[in-house]
Design a protein around this motif. Sequence first.
Motif, mmCIF file in Angstrom:
data_model
loop_
_atom_site.group_PDB
_atom_site.id
_atom_site.type_symbol
_atom_site.label_atom_id
_atom_site.label_comp_id
_atom_site.label_asym_id
_atom_site.label_seq_id
_atom_site.Cartn_x
_atom_site.Cartn_y
_atom_site.Cartn_z
ATOM 1 N N UNK B 337 0.799 -1.228 0.000
ATOM 2 C CA UNK B 337 0.000 0.000 0.000
ATOM 3 C C UNK B 337 0.825 1.268 0.000
ATOM 4 N N UNK B 338 2.052 1.195 0.429
ATOM 5 C CA UNK B 338 2.789 2.443 0.652
ATOM 6 C C UNK B 338 3.837 2.715 -0.410
ATOM 7 N N UNK B 339 3.793 2.075 -1.516
ATOM 8 C CA UNK B 339 4.708 2.369 -2.586
ATOM 9 C C UNK B 339 6.040 1.668 -2.445
ATOM 10 N N UNK B 340 7.049 2.226 -3.077
ATOM 11 C CA UNK B 340 8.360 1.588 -3.159
ATOM 12 C C UNK B 340 9.366 2.421 -2.376
ATOM 13 N N UNK B 341 10.203 1.736 -1.605
ATOM 14 C CA UNK B 341 11.258 2.404 -0.861
ATOM 15 C C UNK B 341 12.592 1.980 -1.456
ATOM 16 N N UNK B 342 13.474 2.954 -1.614
ATOM 17 C CA UNK B 342 14.810 2.628 -2.127
ATOM 18 C C UNK B 342 15.854 3.153 -1.170
ATOM 19 N N UNK B 343 16.934 2.401 -1.029
ATOM 20 C CA UNK B 343 18.030 2.771 -0.149
ATOM 21 C C UNK B 343 19.336 2.594 -0.916
ATOM 22 N N UNK B 344 20.370 3.280 -0.448
ATOM 23 C CA UNK B 344 21.700 3.004 -0.944
ATOM 24 C C UNK B 344 22.158 3.950 -2.021
ATOM 25 N N UNK B 345 23.054 3.434 -2.829
ATOM 26 C CA UNK B 345 23.751 4.229 -3.821
ATOM 27 C C UNK B 345 22.785 4.747 -4.891
ATOM 28 N N UNK B 346 22.938 6.039 -5.213
ATOM 29 C CA UNK B 346 22.074 6.648 -6.233
ATOM 30 C C UNK B 346 22.921 7.366 -7.275
ATOM 31 N N UNK B 347 24.151 6.905 -7.460
ATOM 32 C CA UNK B 347 25.041 7.634 -8.365
ATOM 33 C C UNK B 347 24.550 7.601 -9.801
ATOM 34 N N UNK B 348 23.717 6.641 -10.158
ATOM 35 C CA UNK B 348 23.183 6.571 -11.513
ATOM 36 C C UNK B 348 21.668 6.756 -11.527
ATOM 37 N N UNK B 349 21.122 7.126 -10.398
ATOM 38 C CA UNK B 349 19.673 7.298 -10.319
ATOM 39 C C UNK B 349 18.940 6.001 -10.070
ATOM 40 N N UNK B 371 6.235 6.938 -4.579
ATOM 41 C CA UNK B 371 4.823 6.554 -4.546
ATOM 42 C C UNK B 371 4.463 5.758 -5.791
ATOM 43 N N UNK B 372 3.776 4.660 -5.565
ATOM 44 C CA UNK B 372 3.469 3.766 -6.679
ATOM 45 C C UNK B 372 2.057 3.253 -6.458
ATOM 46 N N UNK B 373 1.173 3.686 -7.308
ATOM 47 C CA UNK B 373 -0.227 3.366 -7.072
ATOM 48 C C UNK B 373 -0.583 1.945 -7.484
ATOM 49 N N UNK B 374 0.061 1.525 -8.558
ATOM 50 C CA UNK B 374 -0.333 0.232 -9.097
ATOM 51 C C UNK B 374 0.215 -0.921 -8.254
ATOM 52 N N UNK B 375 -0.446 -2.024 -8.404
ATOM 53 C CA UNK B 375 0.017 -3.221 -7.709
ATOM 54 C C UNK B 375 1.266 -3.758 -8.419
#
Lengths: 492, 631
Positions: B337-349, B371-375
């Motif tokens: 329900x709460x979307x996607x969480x990302x952690x860590x290196x973001x040097x390339x997005x 935020x990600x609405x779709x399943x």
Amino acid sequence: MSVIRGAVDAFGALNGVFCIYKPKAKHMFHLVNELKFKLHKELSLLPGPMLDKRRVTLPSVSETTNLPITVTLPDLRNHPRVIGDFVMKEDIKMSFIDPLHKYGTGVQLMGIADGCGQLQRLVKAKLVQVYHISGELGYATETFSEGGRLVEKSTWYHVNRSRLDRVIAMIQSAHQKHQYLLTGVDIQSQEAYNMAVSGMVRPLYEKGKPIIYNVKCIDFKPPHFTVEVHSVNEDMMYLAKLIHDIGMSAKTTATCTGIRRVRYGNFTLDHALLIKNFDIENILENISLCKPLMSWKKLQPQRKIGRLQGSPRLKITDSTQQLLGDGQKEQMEAKHSEKPEELKHFTDSSELSESVTDADLSETDVAEESEKPLIHDHEISEQNENKTEYIESKQTDTVENNEKAHFSPTQNVNQFCGPEDYAEVNQEPLNRHSKDKSNRDQRLENSQHKRKFFRNNAPRSYQGEDYGGMIGPRLPSSLVIAKRLKKKKICA
Amino acid sequence: MAAPTSYHALGQNANILRFIWRKGFLSSMRTEHCLVTPFFTCNRCHAKRIGSSPEASLPYYTKLPQTPGSQDHSMKLSNVRTSASCQVIHRGTQTNITTPHRPLQTVLLKRPHEGVSSTVNRVQPLHTLSTHTKSLSWKSRYSVSHRNLLAGVACEGVCSLGNPLLPHSGGGVKRFMAKWMTRVYDRERKKEIVYQYASAEPARSTRVYVWGYAGVGALGLPTFLRLKGKKYPKLVQSFPHRFMFLETNNYQPISAACGNGFTVFVAKRSGEGHVILGTGINSDSQIGYQEAPKGSGRFLDYLIEPAPILLPFQFPEKTKITHVACGRAHTVVATDTEGVFTLGNNSCGQCGRKIVEGEEYSHNPLVNKVPFDEEIRQVICGQDHTAILTQSGQLYTCGLGADGQTGLGHHDCADSLTLVRGDLQGEKIVHIAGRSDTMLAVSDKGDMFGWGNNEYYQLDCVEKDRTQVTEPRRLPISDKIGKVTQVAAGGTNCGLVNGQSRWFCISYFIYLLDVTDNIKRGEVYVWGYGILGKGPALDQSPVPTRIPPILFGRNDFTPDTKVTSLTSGLSQFAAITDRGDVYMWGKNKTGALGLGTRKDQFFPLKVSLPSMAEAVSCGVDHVVCIGKSFC
């Protein structure tokens, strides 16, 4: 097969591999003893060998010719009442391979006379054996089998068919990996891959670790269950432990309650001879039944290695060659080819000359003998009657009879004869030896040459019976049985 | 025959007792009370009862029938042995039966097929030694010689003779007897106790197994690296090791993902929400902001034991973590329900947020919420890019696109999740794969699409000239393969699992031709470069070639074994069959194949796992497998 007229024929014909159904609660050693006893009893009831003839010079002088009378009489020194039965129990050579343990039942291969040696071909062929092992859930013993001392009891209600099947499937797939590792080939080589692709592989070593090709639960009536196992190199303790392991994996304990071998390679329950039917006639029938299954092609160790041309495994040393069985086969062939020659020689030198001399005398002397027999023994006269028959049979298949003569215990008696007889009897073998010497060496050389030739040129890949990916003899039972069971709706 | 008053009256010799015990009538004895305790066997359940009824406080011989004839005795004895004279208690219950001499724990269980009887059967009046003498004569009718001899001794009451098989008993024999009796007690106690290892209908427990390189803590096994009484740490675990951390901490494992030197576990505690735990390399905060002790400013770059990763959930008790994936140094966690969480290196997005020049990723507490609405259907991470597949079959990617692995038509980095078009447009994608720079996707029709790196013939069938494919292209599949259900793409090698044939009539025709091997699907095809799984001879193939299914256990005995899922590490493959077996092949420098060796494996070989595997996640040098126990 030649007609069996007496103990000599029978004893000679009892030669080969046969297959019995081992009963429960009887150790193999005792069983062999029992079978030998039975055979011995039966052989002793058959008419024994013809007594040798002996020329006797009577003390009196013939009235007409004024010459000493010589008559030919049966040699009573070799009479069974003097030297015992023609075949003693110890003379029967009987052995077995892959013995079932005391409480195991099922197909048991046995060899008699030369069959004992032939059994080793079966050992080397490493045929797949099929067992039905029954187990009981709920308790464990020290011997993994019923009779052992109790280790512990546990509950087993949670075990159902699907859980048991899952455990058994795990055991099977674990062994599938095992068989690739035991091929004796570097697992990183292309050869190992080819071997793995070609199907199920037999282990390399003769006495190696057990490999299970298939385990399947064929009966489940808790707490009792039965599994069908196709395996190689196993022993009874291992199979009992398999049940124990199944129990442990199913979160309970289990004990083996029975082991039944339903198949040994191509030898099935149909071939197995029941102990109650164990007599000479049935054994001979069984030997002839088993003979086609002992052919070289059927016992070829089928590993499909010949396919891989140029692989390092093809440079096979002599020892491995023997392991693979080619040399063995060659030896067997050489044996068979040699035998008649040797025996022919024997007949040429000794038998024929003897019969000639006897024939001259017998014409004159038989009449005298019949007129005034020295010993009025009913049995001997009977034997004389048999004698004529026996001679006929002798002429038809001299080879066989001489083979028996070789075995006969009467030879040993000769050393107790008088000096003349001793010389006479021993002369022939001595002559034979000296005559044969050159031939024998030549034959030896020939056979060695043949052996070498065969070793270098034998077809090493015989693909056996086509059985899908499976290497080895045709093993239909599991699939067929599964289908049958499905029809009967025994297994869900 | 009058009952003797005590055991001593019969000759003060224990040997005779010993013999009687051997005969199976007596199971224990107590010399201090001069009593003989017989036992009874229930022939139906094999349970044995020592002693008489629980409330019996008097010696047994007082309870004997007054004038028993010898025949009655034998009848009685046989009755006792055949009837269920044991105490029957309902399933699963335990009780302590106290005998006058010693407490005896008995757990006797009624078998279900025999029906349940709640009545407690009283044990029949028991017999003393004198009755044993009778019973011996009854029993010894078919016994062998020495038994007869002994039975005769017992019957005639010539007990002073002792056991004729033993020398006259002295002190040593008495001592031996004492030891022997304790052993008898132990043995008989074993017969009484019934262990219960599983409940009546046990649920199959989830088990986690790990193997591969342990040096950076990615396996979460701290004992390997802590030098307690060891000279060297254990750096390589070359066969599966049970991962017990979650069980011991009352977590229920749900899923796991492996990155480059780190692992993330999703677990659940009863009464709590989903938790995510991480172990291994944490140089870029890919397994969270790990500070120990808290508030000290000491940040952990390596974790050798799993530690929870704190995510800013709005409803931590309700939110479920559905998917998790790990790349080279980033982690993507998808919730329901709460979307996607990302952690860590973001040097390339790859975290789906703006690339900040010179950003410090080490001990960075930043967690990006997309935020990600779709399943969400599937989340995968390449080395430095992320791909999220929705249930509707649309694919979103972000991150490094140098080889075109984002499939967005350019070679640049994408710093936000972007819908992938190309040949995927209008298709419903159901499965994607890509451990490195090559990406593969499968549509619901069984078509296969590919984009990204083409240096090792991965996409040779559509792009022979270019080494990069920046937009998804439909890969032609031969009819022999049929429909594709699963794909796997490693660094240089690709694989697929096929399903049903594309055209049923053709497959039926093949079936009629009795080429039954073709109709059973669930076969693995591989192509690309490297260890493909067809022996060392085949190291590259531009077209998919089939690995013989016999290597996955499809033989004459198990003819319908199928491969259900195929995953890949950078240079390994892992296939799971419908029987729950894991087969692995590929490079094995760090023992990541779990075969017990560190040799490369050139064809699929089964990993010895004591459970049925359900999911495997391959990192670059370690593997995590989640399975279920057999029972």
